[in-house]
Every structure is written in C-alpha cells, then in structure tokens.
Design a protein around this motif. Structure first.
Motif, short mmCIF file in Angstrom:
data_model
loop_
_atom_site.label_atom_id
_atom_site.label_comp_id
_atom_site.label_asym_id
_atom_site.label_seq_id
_atom_site.Cartn_x
_atom_site.Cartn_y
_atom_site.Cartn_z
N CYS A 53 -6.67 5.52 5.07
CA CYS A 53 -5.66 4.58 4.63
C CYS A 53 -5.98 3.75 4.88
N GLU A 74 -2.31 5.85 11.69
CA GLU A 74 -2.78 4.67 10.72
C GLU A 74 -2.16 3.13 11.52
N HIS A 103 0.56 11.31 10.22
CA HIS A 103 0.20 10.82 9.25
C HIS A 103 -0.13 8.61 8.99
N TYR A 156 1.01 -1.41 -0.27
CA TYR A 156 -0.13 -0.48 0.21
C TYR A 156 0.50 1.56 -0.37
N CYS A 211 0.16 6.10 0.85
CA CYS A 211 -0.58 6.38 0.55
C CYS A 211 -0.37 7.94 -1.04
ZN LIG Z 1 -2.01 7.24 3.42
#
Ligand SMILES: [Zn+2]
Length: 494
Positions: A230, A259, A255, A33, A35
């Motif tokens: 996210c 998460e 960020h 993954y 961002c």
């Molecule tokens: Zn993100």
C-alpha cells in the motif's frame, strides 16, 4: 466557480480524532487511496460496506467538482494468515487446497469482487493496482528504509525497526497506542526469531523452498510484507503526501500504522492528510464470522438462498440499507432492518418516478426547494452524513406526495429544481438505481426481440431469406444470439 468552493466539507480524521475542514493539497484535485481486498475468497458483505462507503465519498467529491484520482488496490501476494509475519500466504494456501495456480485463485476472486461491486452500483476506481505488479517499487522502498537506518536484514529477510523509528517519530499515533503497551501485549521472541524486537514487522520475507509465490531481490528470493504494497502503490500514483487514505476500522492497527511508519521512514514526511475509517457490519447483533456460521454473502441475499433472511433483497435495497447508517457507526443487518429499508427504498423510488409527472401551478410553491437543497449539502458536508441526507430526502418525498394529492402546489421552476436536486443526491451521490426500472427494461427488451423473431419467421415462410438473415445477423452484432429449436426460436443475450 466550482461547488467545492461554495460548500465547506468536514471529515472525521482518525489521525487527529477531530472533524476537520477538508482542504485538498492541490486546488481542484483529490488523491484518495483505499485498501482493497485480498482475493483468496468471495468478497465479504462487511468488506462491501467499506467499499460502498468510499464509493459514496468518491461520488460526493466528484459531485463537488473535484478531479479525484481514486486508487484501490488488489492484494494478490504477501498477505499471510492471521495478518502475521509468519505462516502461509492466504492465496497460496487456497491454491494448494484447490490445486490451482495462485494466479488462478487471484483471477477467480477478483472477478467475483468486481461482479459483486457492480451489483451494488459502485463506480470503478481510477486505478486498481496489484501487489505483484509492484514488486520492483516495493524493493526500492525497502532499500530507502535500509539506507535511512530504520530497517535491518537478517537471513534473507528485512524487518522494520519499530523501536529505532519511535526514537525520532511517533509509532502508534493513528491507533492511539504507545510502544510500551505494545511490547507488553506481544509474545516474547524465541531464539529462532530473526526480529530484534517483537513489535518489528516484515518488509521482505525470505521464501522457504516450498513457498511458491517468490521474487528475486537484493536479499535473495522472497516476497514483500503485507503492509508494504500500500505504501508502494499509494506513493507511486498519489505522491509522497496525498489527501485521503481510507479503509475498514480493523485495518487501523497494525496495517495503517505500519503504512505511516514505512512512508515516514522512506520519505521523511507524513503520507496522508486525512485518514478515514469505515466501521463494521454486524449480523443479528453479533460479529460476522464464518466459524460461528453468523455470516452471509451478497449472492445469498440477492437469491434469498440462506437461513437468515425471510426473502431475497435486491442489491439496491441493500445499498439503501447501508446508506441509512453513518459510515463511522457500527451497522447491524437483520431481516427486520432489511424489510424496513425495502419499504423506504420503494417509497423513495416511487417519489422519484412521479417527479417528472408533477402537475405544476402558477401559484407559489409551499415548499422552499432552495432550503431543502442546502440541507442536503449540509448533511453531506458534515462528514458525509447519509442518514441525515436520507431524512431530508424523505421530507421531500412527503411534499411530493402532497403535491400529487393536490394538497400543495409547486411552480414549474421549483419542480425542475426539486427534480434535479433529487437526481443529484439519490442517483449520483447515494448511487441508488431504480432496480424496478431495470426489470421493466428487460421486459421491454424481451418483447422487442420476440417481435423480431416473429418477423423473421414470417420472412422465412415467405422464402425471403435476405430479410431473415439480416434480422439474425444484426441481432448477433448487438450481442443477441437466436437459437432455432423444435419448439421454436429462443434467444440469449451475451
Ligand atoms: Zn492497505
């Protein structure tokens, strides 16, 4: 046997601060993954570097034989000014400014983002989900976090309780911060604040009447907090724990830290095994910034239309320049650096072209191609060390040129092996296209279409309209439109 079983890949894990042997959760599969952008303006060159770095990583993992599910999101709601919990939504602000629907802003800059990345020859991710397409999933996660006691609702907003979370978990483990320092660095809460602790962050924000991007929720009309999307999208497509999470270094805190907290508070397990961070791009030794005018957009580099560089540079040269630095190092863009990269890039492309024409000898090769091939893998296995890889490729370029000059020899089998290795690392892994070849192709195409235009004109002069119409219609079917004007026939390609 797959390549990944033969090569030992090591990656720099930001979570442990160590270079670790990469082992995927499920044999043969990798979930990654990254961002993606907040689509409220044209994509920044610094962001392009981040996405290019993960494109190279995606390419290498695929080359090793992994089936990679690469998820890169589009942030189209919830990202407020200054990455804060208060203020205007970046997209809504732009929409007001330009008198557009927020989704028109999103569409415009999503198209720009895709076009720019295509110029740089990035492969599309496997899934490109949007925040607004996953509001339901985000609400479900908030409900879970509330149920688990790590969040609280105040006046239609829901906040993550960082202090409570930190009692049982470690908030700050990715960025190496501790809660006491964070408290000291955060502003003091005022009576109007809904938050219990200054370091708490929003999971859901109540929408004030003037806020246009809003959705219904159990807590009233509002919108999700920026960090939540996210967590929602990575969990949905990659599972509660997945292999790689990437992004720019600037996203590490808050960020990515948020998460981790959200995912642990929701699922009681660590979401990511390997956190990878790409470093920033500076311009002439200084941080890129629109306010100080020390800034350049990709389109300005390709057109040469800027005050910073002496000439235009092709996307392939810029990509080569980016690959010359390790993705975790700061890279400085300047005119001299791009000019040097351009020279190197053309030298490499020249060698690539001559590979198929190398004269082979029956005698032995002076060059150990197998050793060269393994050195290329060793470079990439060492945390995707593209500068070392490029240095190895230039060792090969030197040998190719010596063979061309008749000073060294290569056997037919070795020439084939060398050619295949160069193709793998230059084209597939580094993603470098021969831009000059593309130009030659367009010249060839132009010649062929002009030849057909002449044949059509002849047919028309002979009143053979069946043939002239056939030429026109078949060109249209291929996306080539002919236009008859008083100065003759021109064409355009759709
Ligand atoms: Zn993100």
């Amino acid at each position: 046997m797959q390549l990944y079983n033969q090569q030992t890949l090591k990656v720099s894990n930001s979570l442990t601060g160590k270079k670790e042997v990469f082992k995927s959760i499920k044999d043969g599969y990798v979930g990654m993954y990254v961002c993606g952008p907040t689509v409220y303006s044209n994509v920044h060159l610094g962001n392009c570097r981040t996405f290019m770095s993960f494109d190279m990583i995606f390419r290498y993992l695929k080359h090793l034989g992994y089936k990679v599910r690469y998820v890169r999101n589009i942030t189209d709601a919830g990202h407020l000014e200054n990455d804060a919990d208060e203020g205007e939504d970046k997209i809504a602000k732009k929409a007001k400014l330009e008198q557009l629907e927020p989704m028109e802003v999103v569409q415009r800059y999503t198209v720009d983002f895709h076009e720019t990345l295509q110029h740089f020859n990035l492969l599309p991710p496997s899934i490109e989900p949007t925040a607004t397409g996953h509001i339901i999933e985000q609400i479900e996660i908030i409900k879970n976090i509330l149920d688990n006691g790590f969040a609280y609702e105040v006046n239609g907003s829901v906040y993550f309780d960082v202090v409570k979370f930190n009692e049982s978990n470690d908030y700050g483990k990715l960025s190496g911060r501790n809660l006491e320092d964070m408290v000291a660095n955060t502003r003091v809460l005022t009576a109007q604040d809904d938050k219990r602790n200054p370091q708490d962050f929003a999971l859901w924000k109540k929408a004030e009447p003037q806020h246009i991007m809003r959705w219904p929720s159990p807590w009233g009309d509002g919108f999700p907090g920026w960090h939540l999307e996210c967590t929602a999208m990575s969990t949905k497509y990659l599972g509660e724990t997945f292999d790689i999470h990437g992004g720019g270094m600037d996203l590490k805190f808050p960020h990515h830290e948020c998460e981790i907290a959200q995912a642990e508070a929701c699922n009681s397990q660590s979401p990511v095994n390997y956190w990878l961070h790409a470093n920033m791009l500076t311009l002439n030794g200084k941080k890129m910034s629109k306010s100080t005018n020390n800034n350049i957009y990709p389109s300005e580099i390709f057109s040469g239309n800027n005050d910073i560089l002496s000439k235009a540079f092709t996307p392939a040269v810029v990509r080569f320049f980016m690959m010359q630095a390790h993705y975790t190092s700061i890279l400085d863009l300047s005119d001299e650096a791009l000019l040097a990269s351009e020279k190197g890039y053309y030298k490499l492309m020249e060698a690539m072209k001559s590979l198929s024409k190398l004269e082979t000898a029956t005698t032995t090769t002076n060059f150990d191609v197998d050793a060269f091939k393994q050195q290329c893998y060793d470079a990439m296995n060492d945390d995707f060390n593209t500068p070392i890889l490029i240095a190895k490729l230039f060792d090969a370029v030197k040998r190719i040129n010596l063979i061309k000059e008749g000073k060294e020899t290569i056997s037919e089998a070795d020439a084939k092996k060398l050619s295949a290795t160069m193709e793998v690392f230059v084209s597939q892994v580094l993603g470098l296209k021969d831009q000059a070849t593309t130009d030659n192709n367009s010249e060839t195409l132009e010649g062929v279409v002009n030849l057909l235009i002449n044949l059509r004109n002849q047919a028309r002069a002979n009143k053979d309209f069946a043939t002239s119409d056939k030429i026109r219609d078949e060109l249209i079917a291929m996306g080539i439109q002919l236009k008859d004007g008083k100065d003759g026939t021109t064409f355009s390609i759709n």
